[in-house]
Scaffold this active site. Structure first.
Site, mmCIF file in Angstrom:
data_model
loop_
_atom_site.group_PDB
_atom_site.id
_atom_site.type_symbol
_atom_site.label_atom_id
_atom_site.label_comp_id
_atom_site.label_asym_id
_atom_site.label_seq_id
_atom_site.Cartn_x
_atom_site.Cartn_y
_atom_site.Cartn_z
ATOM 1 N N ARG A 181 25.836 15.393 40.818
ATOM 2 C CA ARG A 181 25.386 14.241 41.600
ATOM 3 C C ARG A 181 23.866 14.176 41.532
ATOM 4 O O ARG A 181 23.279 13.115 41.476
ATOM 5 C CB ARG A 181 25.879 14.343 43.030
ATOM 6 C CG ARG A 181 27.272 13.764 43.232
ATOM 7 C CD ARG A 181 28.321 14.362 42.282
ATOM 8 N NE ARG A 181 29.630 13.815 42.494
ATOM 9 C CZ ARG A 181 30.534 14.315 43.323
ATOM 10 N NH1 ARG A 181 30.278 15.433 43.978
ATOM 11 N NH2 ARG A 181 31.702 13.728 43.467
ATOM 12 N N ASP A 210 31.052 16.137 36.596
ATOM 13 C CA ASP A 210 31.569 15.207 37.601
ATOM 14 C C ASP A 210 31.297 13.793 37.109
ATOM 15 O O ASP A 210 30.690 13.607 36.039
ATOM 16 C CB ASP A 210 30.933 15.457 38.976
ATOM 17 C CG ASP A 210 31.908 15.136 40.110
ATOM 18 O OD1 ASP A 210 32.457 14.016 40.110
ATOM 19 O OD2 ASP A 210 32.140 15.996 40.974
ATOM 20 N N HIS A 285 37.272 12.942 38.358
ATOM 21 C CA HIS A 285 35.837 13.263 38.399
ATOM 22 C C HIS A 285 35.294 13.481 36.986
ATOM 23 O O HIS A 285 34.591 14.459 36.717
ATOM 24 C CB HIS A 285 35.588 14.505 39.278
ATOM 25 C CG HIS A 285 35.745 14.231 40.740
ATOM 26 N ND1 HIS A 285 34.912 13.377 41.431
ATOM 27 C CD2 HIS A 285 36.656 14.671 41.648
ATOM 28 C CE1 HIS A 285 35.283 13.322 42.705
ATOM 29 N NE2 HIS A 285 36.353 14.081 42.860
ATOM 30 N N ASP A 349 40.856 17.987 42.079
ATOM 31 C CA ASP A 349 40.826 17.272 43.358
ATOM 32 C C ASP A 349 40.726 15.759 43.186
ATOM 33 O O ASP A 349 40.254 15.261 42.175
ATOM 34 C CB ASP A 349 39.634 17.756 44.187
ATOM 35 C CG ASP A 349 38.308 17.570 43.458
ATOM 36 O OD1 ASP A 349 38.252 17.898 42.258
ATOM 37 O OD2 ASP A 349 37.351 17.081 44.075
ATOM 38 N N GLU A 350 41.181 15.077 44.214
ATOM 39 C CA GLU A 350 40.912 13.652 44.453
ATOM 40 C C GLU A 350 41.267 12.718 43.297
ATOM 41 O O GLU A 350 40.623 11.690 43.105
ATOM 42 C CB GLU A 350 39.441 13.455 44.842
ATOM 43 C CG GLU A 350 39.080 14.167 46.127
ATOM 44 C CD GLU A 350 37.630 13.959 46.575
ATOM 45 O OE1 GLU A 350 37.420 13.885 47.790
ATOM 46 O OE2 GLU A 350 36.719 13.880 45.727
ATOM 47 N N TRP A 416 40.001 23.594 50.682
ATOM 48 C CA TRP A 416 38.813 22.861 51.166
ATOM 49 C C TRP A 416 39.134 21.797 52.190
ATOM 50 O O TRP A 416 38.342 21.524 53.082
ATOM 51 C CB TRP A 416 38.058 22.241 49.979
ATOM 52 C CG TRP A 416 38.710 21.028 49.355
ATOM 53 C CD1 TRP A 416 39.727 21.024 48.451
ATOM 54 C CD2 TRP A 416 38.378 19.650 49.587
ATOM 55 N NE1 TRP A 416 40.055 19.739 48.099
ATOM 56 C CE2 TRP A 416 39.239 18.872 48.779
ATOM 57 C CE3 TRP A 416 37.444 19.009 50.397
ATOM 58 C CZ2 TRP A 416 39.202 17.487 48.765
ATOM 59 C CZ3 TRP A 416 37.401 17.616 50.376
ATOM 60 C CH2 TRP A 416 38.269 16.874 49.566
ATOM 61 N N TYR A 441 31.216 23.447 54.538
ATOM 62 C CA TYR A 441 30.572 22.372 53.783
ATOM 63 C C TYR A 441 29.119 22.235 54.242
ATOM 64 O O TYR A 441 28.823 21.650 55.269
ATOM 65 C CB TYR A 441 31.374 21.067 53.920
ATOM 66 C CG TYR A 441 32.371 20.939 52.787
ATOM 67 C CD1 TYR A 441 33.164 22.026 52.437
ATOM 68 C CD2 TYR A 441 32.485 19.768 52.027
ATOM 69 C CE1 TYR A 441 34.053 21.959 51.377
ATOM 70 C CE2 TYR A 441 33.379 19.688 50.959
ATOM 71 C CZ TYR A 441 34.158 20.786 50.646
ATOM 72 O OH TYR A 441 35.028 20.715 49.589
ATOM 73 N N ASP A 443 26.784 20.596 52.946
ATOM 74 C CA ASP A 443 26.128 19.289 52.781
ATOM 75 C C ASP A 443 26.232 18.483 54.076
ATOM 76 O O ASP A 443 25.586 17.459 54.215
ATOM 77 C CB ASP A 443 26.712 18.505 51.599
ATOM 78 C CG ASP A 443 28.222 18.295 51.706
ATOM 79 O OD1 ASP A 443 28.906 19.122 52.348
ATOM 80 O OD2 ASP A 443 28.720 17.295 51.142
ATOM 81 N N TRP A 491 27.577 20.078 47.994
ATOM 82 C CA TRP A 491 27.675 18.852 47.204
ATOM 83 C C TRP A 491 26.358 18.103 47.344
ATOM 84 O O TRP A 491 25.728 18.140 48.411
ATOM 85 C CB TRP A 491 28.854 18.011 47.706
ATOM 86 C CG TRP A 491 30.150 18.743 47.613
ATOM 87 C CD1 TRP A 491 30.814 19.369 48.632
ATOM 88 C CD2 TRP A 491 30.932 18.970 46.431
ATOM 89 N NE1 TRP A 491 31.962 19.968 48.148
ATOM 90 C CE2 TRP A 491 32.048 19.740 46.802
ATOM 91 C CE3 TRP A 491 30.786 18.608 45.091
ATOM 92 C CZ2 TRP A 491 33.027 20.151 45.896
ATOM 93 C CZ3 TRP A 491 31.750 19.010 44.182
ATOM 94 C CH2 TRP A 491 32.858 19.769 44.583
ATOM 95 N N THR A 492 25.944 17.399 46.297
ATOM 96 C CA THR A 492 24.552 16.930 46.311
ATOM 97 C C THR A 492 24.389 15.420 46.182
ATOM 98 O O THR A 492 23.362 14.959 45.694
ATOM 99 C CB THR A 492 23.758 17.638 45.191
ATOM 100 O OG1 THR A 492 24.402 17.370 43.938
ATOM 101 C CG2 THR A 492 23.675 19.127 45.415
ATOM 102 N N GLU A 493 25.363 14.646 46.618
ATOM 103 C CA GLU A 493 25.185 13.188 46.604
ATOM 104 C C GLU A 493 23.879 12.794 47.296
ATOM 105 O O GLU A 493 23.168 11.899 46.840
ATOM 106 C CB GLU A 493 26.341 12.491 47.335
ATOM 107 C CG GLU A 493 27.659 12.496 46.594
ATOM 108 C CD GLU A 493 28.528 13.672 46.986
ATOM 109 O OE1 GLU A 493 27.992 14.691 47.474
ATOM 110 O OE2 GLU A 493 29.759 13.589 46.810
#
Ligand SMILES: [Zn+2]
Length: 787
Positions: A181, A210, A285, A349-350, A416, A441, A443, A491-493
């Site tokens: 990110r 990602d 991702h 994931d996701e 998670w 988490y 972040d 996580w680095t959004e």
């Protein structure tokens, strides 16, 4: 610059000058807390005459001795000598490192550190254990040992004499970093690894691919980094509001690690006994990869690397196309050549399976393999990759979604979305790493968002992290052995540079390091806070950007049986910053009274409290109404159980005088998942009862609904009850905003009772229109008020 200081004075410096004596019980500030520490009366002096002795013929010991020597020298201390010990060690004076497996050093990562006036002996079964022992030696040397590139400043250095025996509780102690990110340079990755090592963590989970960036060079597919590592620079816009790349726009934000750089980082980490788990995300991702190789998708693209938020994750690898598996196997082959890690992380994931539902190839695969839905298709995907990974003598690890549709035979699960994934994996006999959003988490905000750099949301304070217990109560002893340990995720959004990343992980990762390393019985929040002060001094010397934690004032109440009254108790994460408060309805200021002891709660009112440093408010003051009523402090007997996820203040929560806010996470609400509320309150003696007032919360977006009805009954003996009434409501379940709804009942004049029975009927499952349709829903209650 720093003469030899008497040991006590040195400690005083370590802990800070305003802390009037609160050393931890050992008088040291070692983090994570060792298994056992005996502090002896003397000191050991390191001078330029001190020899570091090692048994002959072990290059690992020489490397470790060099590490000790170099650090002392870099920090401005004397230059020591390393010598192989050829004669007996009996009369040896100096520092001795040795590998040996005795009763006190039988654990793989454990060590024994014995320091007397004449010698310092560090022994361990493995080099890794010795490395951790050396970290403990550094922690005994004060914050100055964390300086770098100093000319020789001290000719001597004193260390307290101790006898320490130590080993970790969990074998997996990790930190994750998302470099997709936002991209982080190798120099920062090394700094990150240094901090992990300092706190005896042993795993770095490197999230390398990602949607918003592919960060690892793959020789066979140069497009992954030529195209996939770069996106159009919209760093000036909020993450969720960035437009996609337009035709002709140049992608200039990004970066990647060359294979040489990766090898360098892997070596660097290995010399600090840190294993790096690389993560290559699949089947979702992966838009950055699809931007370069669109033929690997279901639709064929074209795609551009997303410049910010990409959600839902519709464009994913096609599970029906064999060339996708060839591609991924090629990628993983290069990855496994670079990373010796036994674990290879494949994400999982996701994945939004919308495209799989309409893709001919995917549907054909489902028919041919006899898969009944797309979840099973994902399971097929992961199992096929696992087979390949196992064929290379490695192990697959993935996020907890890999449980869906059936877990791959030997997979390890990273739990998670909660702890349920870890529990399910352990029950199936699979290993699990715990990293639930609720505690791990990093972040998420650690303090009041109004006073913090922009973050993704959420709220995970230092204290919350420290309170984490990785072994779920639901597991029996045998199952619990599958819980290998804990990991913090970054996580680095919303984190675009190293300094912000440091701020988010420090000091919370230090708390997590102690969760993973120290014995459960050794963990103590107040003791940790004191030791953390010593760590702040170290981080300062290392020029790290760290947070001081939350300055929010916590309000609790506690029944005092002696004075037979309820007490209001104020606290915070801070050690000695004064708390100012008012009870008289006035706003709190820096001149309001300072809290020194529990306050009497003997009337209705509002407490306001805040913390000031140098006259400046550090966080929004709390403002909390409290109620004085008949049931306050009275015991509550539960016939149904509240959830461990929303316990409020525990068993006393419903009679603690405090009501919740519209924020269901404020710690004041008690949550029942799918269960009714069924409790009896003993009012102590038969007394006149005029009314009962109970609030419930509805927050449909968080799956919290009001009860169908609430029923009250009274009794004078606790056996025979008179049922009085059922109270309902007419609030729409589809109300979008949170609603606090009273369920009150007025008794007839002259009513008397000792026992109050309250039953509230949970709607049990989310209604048909809701995203959670058919799944268990929540019911939230805060206080049972009796007048
Ligand atoms: Zn497909």
């Amino acid at each position: 610059m720093r003469p030899i200081l008497p040991f006590i004075l040195l400690l005083f410096m370590l802990i800070g000058t305003s802390a009037a004596g609160p050393l931890d019980s050992t008088g040291l500030s070692i983090v994570p807390k060792p298994v056992s520490v005996k502090v002896l009366q003397d000191t050991f002096t390191i001078s330029r005459l001190t020899v570091i002795a090692i048994p002959p013929g072990d290059p690992e010991l020489r490397t470790l001795a060099t590490l000790l020597l170099e650090r002392i020298r870099w920090a401005g201390g004397p230059l020591l000598t390393i010598r192989e010990l050829t004669t007996g060690e009996k009369d040896f004076q100096g520092i001795l490192l040795k590998k040996q497996a005795t009763r006190s050093t039988k654990e793989d990562e454990g060590y024994r550190l014995q320091i007397s006036r004449k010698r310092l002996v560090l022994s361990a079964k493995s080099g890794q254990g010795l490395f951790y022992g050396i970290q403990t030696i550094f922690q005994l040397m004060g914050a100055e040992i964390c300086r770098y590139n100093l000319p020789m400043t001290y000719t001597e250095w004193e260390i307290p004499c101790v006898d320490i025996r130590d080993y970790p509780r969990y074998s997996y102690r990790g930190m994750h970093l998302d470099v997709c990110r936002h991209f982080f340079p190798v120099s920062f990755i090394k700094k990150y690894i240094d901090v992990l090592a300092m706190y005896k963590m042993n795993t770095f989970h490197w999230h390398l691919t990602d949607d918003q960036g592919w960060r690892i060079e793959i020789k066979k597919y140069p497009g992954l980094t030529a195209t996939g590592a770069w996106r159009v620079d919209h760093e000036d816009l909020p993450w969720n509001e960035r437009p996609p790349q337009k035709p002709g726009e140049k992608a200039t934000y990004g970066g990647f690690y060359t294979q040489d750089e990766i090898r360098d980082v892997v070596r660097y980490a290995a010399s600090r006994y840190i294993n790096i788990i690389p993560e290559i995300e699949m089947p979702a991702h992966c838009v950055s990869a699809l931007a370069a190789y669109p033929q690997l998708s279901c639709t064929g693209g074209p795609f551009t690397v997303p410049t910010g938020s990409y959600w839902p994750n519709i464009d994913i690898f096609c599970a029906g196309n064999d060339s996708v598996f060839t591609f991924l196997q090629d990628v993983l082959t290069e990855v496994m050549e670079l990373f010796p890690s036994s674990y290879i992380h494949v994400g999982g994931d996701e994945a939004d399976k919308t495209n799989w539902k309409t893709c001919q190839k995917c549907q054909e695969r489902m028919r041919n393999e006899g898969l009944k839905d797309e979840k099973e298709l994902q399971s097929y995907f992961i199992k096929r990759i696992e087979k390949f990974i196992i064929s290379k003598n490695r192990k697959l690890i993935g996020w907890d979604e890999i449980l869906e549709g059936g877990l791959a035979p030997e997979a390890t699960v990273m739990s998670w979305r909660g702890i349920e994934g870890g529990i399910a994996a352990a029950r199936q006999g699979h290993d699990a790493i715990m990293t639930p959003t609720s505690h791990c988490y990093l972040d998420y905000y650690q303090a009041d968002p109004a006073f913090e750099p922009k973050g993704i949301g959420g709220f995970v304070t230092l204290r919350k992290v420290y309170s984490y217990e990785p072994a779920p109560e639901e597991l029996n002893k045998k199952e619990a052995r599958h819980i290998l340990g804990v990991q913090g995720n970054l996580w680095t959004e919303f984190i675009s540079d190293p300094s912000h990343a440091e701020y988010m992980v420090l000091p919370r990762m230090i708390a997590l390091a102690e969760v993973g390393w120290s014995q459960k019985s050794a963990r103590d929040w107040n003791d940790f806070r004191v030791r953390l002060r010593g760590q702040y001094l170290r981080l300062d010397k290392m020029k790290m950007n760290f947070s001081q934690g939350s300055f929010k004032v916590d309000v609790h109440t506690k029944w005092d049986p002696e004075s037979h009254s309820m007490k209001l108790i104020l606290g915070s994460e801070q050690l000695d910053v004064p708390i100012h408060y008012t009870l008289d309805g006035n706003e709190v200021t820096s001149t309001s009274p300072v809290y020194t002891m529990p306050l009497d709660l003997n009337r209705n009112g509002v407490i306001r409290a805040g913390m000031y440093v140098g006259g400046t408010l550090k966080e929004k003051p709390v403002e909390m109404p409290f109620l004085y009523h008949h049931a306050i402090g009275r015991p509550v007997k539960y016939y149904t159980c509240y959830s461990y996820r929303y316990p409020g203040d525990g068993a006393g929560s419903l009679t603690d005088g405090l009501r919740g806010s519209s924020n269901h996470r404020d710690g004041l609400w008690q949550g029942f998942l799918g269960d009714d509320l069924d409790v009896v309150i003993d009012l102590g003696s038969e007394i006149p009862v005029n009314s009962v007032q109970i609030n419930f919360l509805q927050a449909s977006r968080s799956w919290i609904f009001l009860p169908v009805m609430v029923e009250y009954s009274l009794s004078s003996d606790g056996k025979k009850y008179h049922s009085f009434n059922e109270v309902t409501h007419n609030v729409s379940q589809q109300e979008k905003e949170a609603v606090i709804q009273p369920f009150n009942f007025q008794f007839m004049a002259g009513t008397k009772a000792r026992y109050l029975h309250v039953k509230a009927k949970n709607v049990k499952v989310c209604p048909a229109w809701h995203e959670g349709a058919g799944q268990s829903c929540w019911m939230f209650v805060d206080e049972i008020v009796v007048f």
